[in-house]
Design a protein around this motif. Structure first.
Motif, short mmCIF file in Angstrom:
data_model
loop_
_atom_site.label_atom_id
_atom_site.label_comp_id
_atom_site.label_asym_id
_atom_site.label_seq_id
_atom_site.Cartn_x
_atom_site.Cartn_y
_atom_site.Cartn_z
N UNK A 71 -22.69 81.72 1.26
CA UNK A 71 -23.33 81.92 -0.04
C UNK A 71 -22.72 83.11 -0.79
N UNK A 72 -22.95 83.13 -2.10
CA UNK A 72 -22.33 84.16 -2.93
C UNK A 72 -23.29 84.64 -4.01
N UNK A 73 -23.24 85.92 -4.26
CA UNK A 73 -23.97 86.51 -5.39
C UNK A 73 -22.92 86.91 -6.42
N UNK A 74 -23.01 86.34 -7.62
CA UNK A 74 -22.08 86.64 -8.70
C UNK A 74 -22.84 87.39 -9.78
N UNK A 75 -22.43 88.62 -10.07
CA UNK A 75 -23.11 89.40 -11.09
C UNK A 75 -22.13 89.84 -12.17
N UNK A 76 -22.56 89.79 -13.41
CA UNK A 76 -21.75 90.21 -14.55
C UNK A 76 -22.20 91.60 -14.99
N UNK A 109 -18.32 90.88 -11.82
CA UNK A 109 -17.31 90.51 -12.82
C UNK A 109 -17.50 91.41 -14.04
N UNK A 110 -16.42 92.04 -14.48
CA UNK A 110 -16.46 92.94 -15.62
C UNK A 110 -15.26 92.65 -16.52
N UNK A 111 -15.40 92.85 -17.84
CA UNK A 111 -14.26 92.60 -18.72
C UNK A 111 -13.24 93.74 -18.76
N UNK A 112 -13.47 94.76 -17.97
CA UNK A 112 -12.58 95.92 -18.03
C UNK A 112 -11.29 95.71 -17.24
N UNK A 113 -10.29 96.47 -17.60
CA UNK A 113 -9.01 96.42 -16.91
C UNK A 113 -9.14 97.02 -15.51
N UNK A 114 -8.12 96.82 -14.72
CA UNK A 114 -8.15 97.23 -13.32
C UNK A 114 -8.48 98.72 -13.15
N UNK A 115 -7.92 99.55 -13.99
CA UNK A 115 -8.16 101.00 -13.92
C UNK A 115 -9.65 101.31 -13.96
N UNK A 116 -10.36 100.64 -14.85
CA UNK A 116 -11.79 100.93 -15.01
C UNK A 116 -12.63 100.14 -14.02
N UNK A 117 -12.13 99.00 -13.59
CA UNK A 117 -12.82 98.26 -12.53
C UNK A 117 -12.88 99.10 -11.26
N UNK A 177 -25.36 90.81 -19.21
CA UNK A 177 -25.55 91.03 -17.77
C UNK A 177 -26.32 89.85 -17.15
N UNK A 178 -25.80 89.34 -16.08
CA UNK A 178 -26.40 88.16 -15.46
C UNK A 178 -26.08 88.16 -13.97
N UNK A 179 -26.94 87.51 -13.21
CA UNK A 179 -26.70 87.36 -11.78
C UNK A 179 -27.02 85.93 -11.37
N UNK A 180 -26.13 85.36 -10.57
CA UNK A 180 -26.30 84.00 -10.05
C UNK A 180 -26.20 84.04 -8.53
N UNK A 181 -27.13 83.40 -7.87
CA UNK A 181 -27.06 83.24 -6.42
C UNK A 181 -26.59 81.81 -6.17
#
Length: 223
Positions: A71-76, A109-117, A177-181
């Motif tokens: 299973x996976x938790x996906x959060x934005x 998951x974030x829209x930021x570039x790798x540096x900020x991720x 912001x959202x979360x999916x299980x």
């Protein structure tokens, strides 16, 4: 403390320091709510659309590969600059080990570039991957991307947060912001989508949904 309580403390501080900012936030999220922003995002019972995104270290991560392990938790998350997202990342880190005991993993998951991720990765103590969704491509595909209007973007920029530069473009677009299980078969068993970024899915609700996978009668009403 419940996540909601921690987030409310931030909101109370912002309200005390800048009633103008809080007023603009209320107007902005109210407009999003009236437009039912996020309402067309994937629903419980639907399949989570696949993604292939780079993590904070540049490694490509695919939804299908993650689900092959359990299973996976996906959060934005909106980004490292957002205090609500930093607190949420830390709260998710607190349940990462317990979720792992159930065979589940967490990804943000974030829209930021790798540096900020990488900065969000620090906030979560490296407990789970932070995936860079450049130009909000995946968020757009799942109906979670929103345009930040001039009034709100001006206040955010005035607070010292240069969102476009964090994302490597010139657009004022953020994910809701959202979360999916998500069960191993790809089906969504629980979700939390709220245009008010001050509210997030409680870790306890995430764990309840994970625990109910394979035991659907114990799931009840999903968040």
């Amino acid at each position: 403390k419940p996540l909601a309580q921690r987030l409310r403390m931030i909101a109370d501080q912002v309200r005390e320091l800048s009633p103008e900012f809080t007023g603009a936030v209320e107007a902005f999220v109210g407009k999003l709510a009236r437009a039912e922003a996020g309402g067309q995002a994937p629903q419980i019972g639907e399949a989570m659309p696949n993604f292939v995104l780079p993590d904070q270290n540049g490694r490509l991560v695919a939804l299908e590969a993650l689900l092959a392990e359990g299973p996976l938790v996906v959060t934005f998350l909106r980004g490292h600059w957002c205090p609500y997202c930093r607190i949420t990342a830390a709260a998710l880190a607190e349940i990462a080990e317990t979720a792992g005991a159930l065979g589940a993993r967490i990804v943000a998951i974030t829209p930021e570039s790798r540096k900020y991720a990488q900065r969000l990765d620090e906030d979560s103590g490296g407990a789970f991957p932070i995936l860079a969704d450049l130009d909000n491509g995946y968020a757009l595909s799942v109906n979670l991307a929103i345009w930040v209007d001039e009034a709100m973007s001006g206040l955010i920029a005035g607070a010292g947060w240069d969102i476009p530069s964090y994302q490597g473009n010139d657009a004022w677009v953020l994910p809701i912001p959202a979360t999916f299980v998500v069960a191993p078969d790809g089906g969504i068993v629980a979700r939390h989508v709220d245009p008010d970024f001050r509210r997030r899915m409680e870790p306890a609700a995430i764990m309840a949904a994970l625990g109910a996978i394979g035991h659907p009668t114990s799931l009840g009403t999903a968040p």
